[in-house]
Design an enzyme around this catalytic site. Structure first.
Site, short mmCIF file in Angstrom:
data_model
loop_
_atom_site.label_atom_id
_atom_site.label_comp_id
_atom_site.label_asym_id
_atom_site.label_seq_id
_atom_site.Cartn_x
_atom_site.Cartn_y
_atom_site.Cartn_z
N GLU A 179 4.14 -0.26 -11.38
CA GLU A 179 3.66 -0.19 -9.73
C GLU A 179 2.38 -0.39 -9.33
O GLU A 179 1.61 -0.76 -9.71
CB GLU A 179 3.25 2.31 -9.63
CG GLU A 179 4.50 2.80 -10.10
CD GLU A 179 5.60 2.91 -9.18
OE1 GLU A 179 5.30 2.62 -7.77
OE2 GLU A 179 6.78 2.74 -9.35
N CYS A 190 -2.48 2.57 -2.19
CA CYS A 190 -1.45 1.25 -2.24
C CYS A 190 -0.86 1.27 -1.19
O CYS A 190 -0.49 0.55 -0.72
CB CYS A 190 -0.65 1.37 -3.92
SG CYS A 190 -0.11 3.31 -4.04
P1 NAD Z 1 -5.83 -3.43 -12.01
O1 NAD Z 1 -4.43 -4.01 -12.42
O2 NAD Z 1 -7.62 -4.03 -12.60
O3 NAD Z 1 -6.42 -2.51 -13.66
C1 NAD Z 1 -5.00 -1.50 -14.03
C2 NAD Z 1 -5.10 -0.77 -15.83
O4 NAD Z 1 -4.68 -1.82 -16.06
C3 NAD Z 1 -6.10 -0.24 -15.92
O5 NAD Z 1 -6.67 0.82 -16.46
C4 NAD Z 1 -6.75 -2.22 -16.38
O6 NAD Z 1 -8.04 -1.55 -17.37
C5 NAD Z 1 -5.99 -2.38 -16.88
N1 NAD Z 1 -5.46 -3.69 -17.92
C6 NAD Z 1 -6.40 -4.85 -16.95
N2 NAD Z 1 -5.99 -6.32 -17.42
C7 NAD Z 1 -5.67 -5.46 -18.07
C8 NAD Z 1 -4.48 -6.51 -19.19
N3 NAD Z 1 -4.45 -7.64 -19.54
N4 NAD Z 1 -3.52 -5.76 -19.97
C9 NAD Z 1 -3.47 -4.64 -20.19
N5 NAD Z 1 -3.86 -3.75 -19.16
C10 NAD Z 1 -5.02 -3.73 -18.33
O7 NAD Z 1 -5.82 -2.09 -10.90
P2 NAD Z 1 -7.30 -1.28 -10.58
O8 NAD Z 1 -8.10 -2.32 -9.68
O9 NAD Z 1 -7.57 -0.99 -11.56
O10 NAD Z 1 -6.60 -0.61 -8.89
C11 NAD Z 1 -6.25 -1.29 -7.86
C12 NAD Z 1 -4.68 -1.77 -7.37
O11 NAD Z 1 -3.69 -0.81 -8.01
C13 NAD Z 1 -4.55 -1.57 -5.96
O12 NAD Z 1 -3.74 -3.07 -6.21
C14 NAD Z 1 -3.50 -1.28 -6.14
O13 NAD Z 1 -2.60 -0.94 -4.54
C15 NAD Z 1 -2.80 -0.79 -6.66
N6 NAD Z 1 -2.23 0.79 -7.19
C16 NAD Z 1 -0.82 0.77 -6.63
C17 NAD Z 1 0.07 1.57 -6.72
C18 NAD Z 1 2.03 2.37 -6.49
O14 NAD Z 1 1.87 3.43 -7.59
N7 NAD Z 1 1.94 1.08 -6.36
C19 NAD Z 1 -0.91 3.16 -6.87
C20 NAD Z 1 -2.25 2.71 -7.08
C21 NAD Z 1 -3.02 1.78 -7.07
#
Ligand code: NAD
Length: 493
Positions: free
Chosen positions: A237, A271
């Site tokens: 997502e 998002c």
């Molecule tokens: P992010 O991608 O930085 O982090 C998401 C999660 O992944 C966190 O728990 C982080 O610790 C983990 N993570 C980071 N690197 C990793 C790795 N190498 N391996 C495994 N896990 C890892 O996202 P964020 O900044 O927390 O959230 C914002 C983003 O999320 C925005 O781009 C937004 O559009 C998206 N988002 C999407 C939806 C959806 O339903 N499509 C909903 C909410 C947010």
């Protein structure tokens, strides 16, 4: 009149990932967490569904009883307003438990399948089996619903879960942990792992049976590449760049209010935020005037009960400033929102921009903050082409009083969800599947699809087994061959 009192900077607020981490699960502990989940998985999956449903009902009651504590933790961890915390995080979570507990029996029931003629004498059906241990990766922007809805569905389907919330959060991971224990869930059925990318990567390396990831495109791609090395299925997502189309016959006042709410609630860190508004040129000026008027009524949340909170992360704030500067450098006009040159807090005033060109960064990258570009269009086809001109495809909306026509336009949008005369709300609607097309993701959750996402299908075919041989067994006979050929010609002519 606009009310944006300068919020007092709170030195204790998390402003970046490193500051935020209080309790980090050491990378070395991740494999043991996985081992514990694996030991528990067979027991949890063999419990009757009614038991798992009861556990989730208990969990719902515990959360509902302590709503104030959850809202306070959400506000402390993310700077959300009361309303955003209650309605965008807590409500969908509680409603998800109710919806899935009510529907699980039917959604998970074995489904019989009709038997083709050549399989006469057999019957077939499909069962949904749990996957085993599921890893859920969640972001910080809706840290309760985006973490717990996949957890709820995975648990009901009979899986154990390891949740890795965002490292940005200080209070919520422990609150989640305590609420699970208070609800009486058996130990290790749902574990919460705290930490950043290294802990996340170690969790993928520990080989869960599925990865459910919500977050940014770049991290999602990395996680999927990692999971692919171990052939672990992934639902992603990811980011969005939602367009809103305002037709000439739209209810302009409603559309303007929707644009302002859809662009600015949760400080634009959504998002499915409205990130681009395309307005028919005949009503463009009126629309911009209404939007400006609406923005001027917003109250900052620093004191009491307001509409707009501060942004959650310093990185997000800096990114918005960069996008705004690029747009203004290239000729964008700021209709409202005067960001001070220097500010120590993370309040970004809701900012409306016009005179936008497609090569501005604001039109190409996910904004994820309170910046809203508004552009004119002349034909509906042009609006659809502009809306679809993005590598993302999460959500979009069309505003028109002609609902049938708006619906036709919505179906031309290449997005996983679309709205007619509304924005964003689908994220809280558990009945409809949610997810993205194109670079916005892979897979769907919410709705029956969301429960099925945490199962694997097993197909069973049963023959009564009374005949000593079958026409397709050895030895092959010319006569049978001719008969089958005749039958096929008859059936498929
Ligand atoms: P992010 O991608 O930085 O982090 C998401 C999660 O992944 C966190 O728990 C982080 O610790 C983990 N993570 C980071 N690197 C990793 C790795 N190498 N391996 C495994 N896990 C890892 O996202 P964020 O900044 O927390 O959230 C914002 C983003 O999320 C925005 O781009 C937004 O559009 C998206 N988002 C999407 C939806 C959806 O339903 N499509 C909903 C909410 C947010």
């Amino acid at each position: 009149m606009s009310v944006y009192p300068t919020p007092s900077p709170d030195p204790d607020r998390p402003v970046n990932a490193v500051d935020a981490v209080d309790a980090v699960s050491p990378v070395e502990s991740v494999q043991e967490v996985m081992n514990q989940a694996r030991r528990q998985a067979a027991d949890w999956s063999s419990q009757p569904l009614a038991f798992r449903q009861q556990m989730l009902r208990n969990w719902r009651s515990v959360i509902a009883r302590n709503l104030d504590e959850w809202v306070d933790a959400l506000r402390a961890d993310t700077s959300k307003t009361h309303m955003d915390a209650l309605m965008s995080d807590m409500y969908p979570t509680l409603d998800a438990i109710s919806y899935y507990v009510r529907g699980a029996q039917a959604m998970l029931a074995p489904s019989p399948r009709p038997v083709p003629l050549l399989f006469w004498g057999t019957r077939g059906y499909v069962v949904r089996q749990p996957l085993g241990v599921v890893a859920v990766f969640a972001p910080w922007n809706f840290p309760v619903q985006l973490a717990l809805v996949p957890v709820i569905t995975a648990l009901l389907a009979g899986n154990c879960v390891i949740l890795k919330p965002s490292e940005q959060l200080r209070l919520l991971p422990d609150l989640i942990r305590r609420s699970l224990a208070e609800a009486g869930l058996p130990p290790f059925v749902c574990q919460v792992l705290e930490g950043g990318p290294d802990v996340g990567a170690a969790l993928v390396e520990a080989r869960p049976d599925k990865v459910f990831f919500t977050g940014s495109l770049n991290v999602g791609r990395k996680v999927m590449e990692h999971a692919a090395r171990h052939l672990i299925p992934c639902d992603l997502e990811l980011s969005g760049k939602d367009a809103m189309i305002v037709c000439a016959d739209a209810h302009l006042e409603r559309a303007a209010k929707a644009a302002v709410w859809g662009g600015f609630f949760n400080a634009g860190q959504v998002c499915v935020s409205v990130e681009r508004v395309y307005v028919h040129q005949s009503v463009f000026d009126d629309f911009v005037r209404l939007v400006k008027r609406e923005v001027q009524t917003l109250r900052h949340d620093s004191e009491g009960f307001g509409d707009i909170g501060s942004m959650t992360t310093r990185a997000g704030f800096t990114n918005c400033r960069r996008l705004l500067a690029d747009a203004v450098d290239q000729g964008a006009q700021v209709v409202c929102g005067d960001l001070p040159a220097e500010t120590s807090d993370l309040f970004f005033p809701p900012t409306i921009l016009t005179h936008i060109s497609p090569d501005m960064l604001i039109m190409q990258e996910e904004i994820f903050g309170p910046l809203l570009p508004i552009l004119p269009f002349s034909t509906e086809q042009e609006a659809i082409d502009l809306a679809n001109d993005s590598s993302f495809g999460l959500g979009a909306s069309v505003f028109s009083k002609d609902v049938r026509r708006a619906n036709e336009l919505a179906l031309k949008l290449k997005t996983g969800t679309c709205y007619v005369n509304d924005v964003v709300r689908n994220l809280a609607n558990m009945q409809l599947p949610f997810g993205g097309m194109k670079a916005s993701g892979i897979g769907r959750y919410h709705g029956p699809e969301g429960l099925h996402a945490f199962t694997q299908t097993q197909a069973v075919m049963i023959d009564r087994g009374r005949r000593k041989t079958m026409p397709h067994y050895f030895p092959y006979k010319r006569r049978t061959y001719e008969l089958l050929k005749r039958l096929m010609r008859l059936l498929y002519r």
